[in-house]
Design a protein around this motif. Sequence first.
Motif, PDB file in Angstrom:
ATOM      1  N   VAL A  50       0.826  -1.220   0.000  1.00  0.00           N
ATOM      2  CA  VAL A  50       0.000   0.000   0.000  1.00  0.00           C
ATOM      3  C   VAL A  50       0.853   1.260   0.000  1.00  0.00           C
ATOM      4  O   VAL A  50       0.499   2.251  -0.642  1.00  0.00           O
ATOM      5  CB  VAL A  50      -0.968  -0.027   1.211  1.00  0.00           C
ATOM      6  N   THR A  51       1.992   1.222   0.684  1.00  0.00           N
ATOM      7  CA  THR A  51       2.776   2.447   0.838  1.00  0.00           C
ATOM      8  C   THR A  51       3.926   2.583  -0.155  1.00  0.00           C
ATOM      9  O   THR A  51       4.374   3.698  -0.409  1.00  0.00           O
ATOM     10  CB  THR A  51       3.350   2.540   2.258  1.00  0.00           C
ATOM     11  N   GLU A  52       4.393   1.486  -0.704  1.00  0.00           N
ATOM     12  CA  GLU A  52       5.574   1.553  -1.571  1.00  0.00           C
ATOM     13  C   GLU A  52       5.376   2.439  -2.805  1.00  0.00           C
ATOM     14  O   GLU A  52       6.311   3.172  -3.159  1.00  0.00           O
ATOM     15  CB  GLU A  52       6.001   0.142  -1.983  1.00  0.00           C
ATOM     16  N   PRO A  53       4.217   2.429  -3.475  1.00  0.00           N
ATOM     17  CA  PRO A  53       4.065   3.327  -4.633  1.00  0.00           C
ATOM     18  C   PRO A  53       4.232   4.806  -4.282  1.00  0.00           C
ATOM     19  O   PRO A  53       4.683   5.585  -5.124  1.00  0.00           O
ATOM     20  CB  PRO A  53       2.645   3.043  -5.133  1.00  0.00           C
ATOM     21  N   ALA A  54       3.886   5.205  -3.076  1.00  0.00           N
ATOM     22  CA  ALA A  54       4.041   6.609  -2.690  1.00  0.00           C
ATOM     23  C   ALA A  54       5.445   6.896  -2.163  1.00  0.00           C
ATOM     24  O   ALA A  54       5.969   8.001  -2.356  1.00  0.00           O
ATOM     25  CB  ALA A  54       3.011   6.977  -1.631  1.00  0.00           C
ATOM     26  N   ILE A  69      19.171   7.595   6.663  1.00  0.00           N
ATOM     27  CA  ILE A  69      17.839   7.478   7.259  1.00  0.00           C
ATOM     28  C   ILE A  69      16.825   7.662   6.133  1.00  0.00           C
ATOM     29  O   ILE A  69      16.968   8.570   5.309  1.00  0.00           O
ATOM     30  CB  ILE A  69      17.610   8.545   8.341  1.00  0.00           C
ATOM     31  N   ASP A  70      15.812   6.813   6.127  1.00  0.00           N
ATOM     32  CA  ASP A  70      14.776   6.922   5.107  1.00  0.00           C
ATOM     33  C   ASP A  70      13.809   8.033   5.503  1.00  0.00           C
ATOM     34  O   ASP A  70      13.022   7.885   6.443  1.00  0.00           O
ATOM     35  CB  ASP A  70      14.041   5.589   4.972  1.00  0.00           C
ATOM     36  N   LEU A  71      13.882   9.146   4.807  1.00  0.00           N
ATOM     37  CA  LEU A  71      13.019  10.292   5.097  1.00  0.00           C
ATOM     38  C   LEU A  71      11.784  10.329   4.203  1.00  0.00           C
ATOM     39  O   LEU A  71      10.981  11.260   4.292  1.00  0.00           O
ATOM     40  CB  LEU A  71      13.802  11.600   4.937  1.00  0.00           C
ATOM     41  N   SER A  72      11.632   9.337   3.336  1.00  0.00           N
ATOM     42  CA  SER A  72      10.496   9.353   2.417  1.00  0.00           C
ATOM     43  C   SER A  72       9.136   9.323   3.141  1.00  0.00           C
ATOM     44  O   SER A  72       8.215  10.010   2.681  1.00  0.00           O
ATOM     45  CB  SER A  72      10.606   8.219   1.404  1.00  0.00           C
ATOM     46  N   PRO A  73       8.968   8.583   4.256  1.00  0.00           N
ATOM     47  CA  PRO A  73       7.666   8.670   4.946  1.00  0.00           C
ATOM     48  C   PRO A  73       7.359  10.084   5.455  1.00  0.00           C
ATOM     49  O   PRO A  73       6.216  10.535   5.370  1.00  0.00           O
ATOM     50  CB  PRO A  73       7.809   7.692   6.117  1.00  0.00           C
ATOM     51  N   LEU A  74       8.377  10.771   5.933  1.00  0.00           N
ATOM     52  CA  LEU A  74       8.165  12.138   6.417  1.00  0.00           C
ATOM     53  C   LEU A  74       7.734  13.058   5.285  1.00  0.00           C
ATOM     54  O   LEU A  74       6.817  13.873   5.443  1.00  0.00           O
ATOM     55  CB  LEU A  74       9.442  12.663   7.076  1.00  0.00           C
ATOM     56  N   ILE A  75       8.358  12.915   4.126  1.00  0.00           N
ATOM     57  CA  ILE A  75       8.007  13.757   2.974  1.00  0.00           C
ATOM     58  C   ILE A  75       6.584  13.471   2.514  1.00  0.00           C
ATOM     59  O   ILE A  75       5.803  14.393   2.251  1.00  0.00           O
ATOM     60  CB  ILE A  75       9.023  13.547   1.841  1.00  0.00           C
ATOM     61  N   VAL A  76       6.220  12.194   2.455  1.00  0.00           N
ATOM     62  CA  VAL A  76       4.860  11.841   2.017  1.00  0.00           C
ATOM     63  C   VAL A  76       3.823  12.339   3.030  1.00  0.00           C
ATOM     64  O   VAL A  76       2.768  12.848   2.638  1.00  0.00           O
ATOM     65  CB  VAL A  76       4.748  10.313   1.786  1.00  0.00           C
ATOM     66  N   ILE A  77       4.124  12.238   4.308  1.00  0.00           N
ATOM     67  CA  ILE A  77       3.182  12.736   5.320  1.00  0.00           C
ATOM     68  C   ILE A  77       3.035  14.254   5.205  1.00  0.00           C
ATOM     69  O   ILE A  77       1.926  14.792   5.327  1.00  0.00           O
ATOM     70  CB  ILE A  77       3.637  12.301   6.730  1.00  0.00           C
TER      71      ILE A  77
END
Length: 99
Positions: A50-54, A69-77
């Motif tokens: 569910v989250t990988e495409p974003a 550090i993976d900052l991609s969740p922060l950017i998407v949020i």
Amino acid sequence: MFVMGNFIASFATLLDYALTIYTYIIIARALVSWVNPDPYNPIVQFLHKVTEPALYPFRRMMGSYGFGIDLSPLIVILIIYFLQSFLVKTLYQFARQFS
């Protein structure tokens, strides 16, 4: 025209709920990634699918900087919060014009 206004307001509400739920799913994936999860667990597979495409486009863009550090969740949020504060509120104001 009030029907169109109600339709747009309902759509804005559903979009707001969907974005909020997606935010929680991204947070859950980030929390699960801190432990060593079983990749065959159905919950872990669901979170990944569910989250990988974003997340993947932002992870690919930031991969060359080497933060570690993976900052991609922060950017998407942050993008989701922007959409909630801009798009959803714009839809509510647009719906009021039809009322």
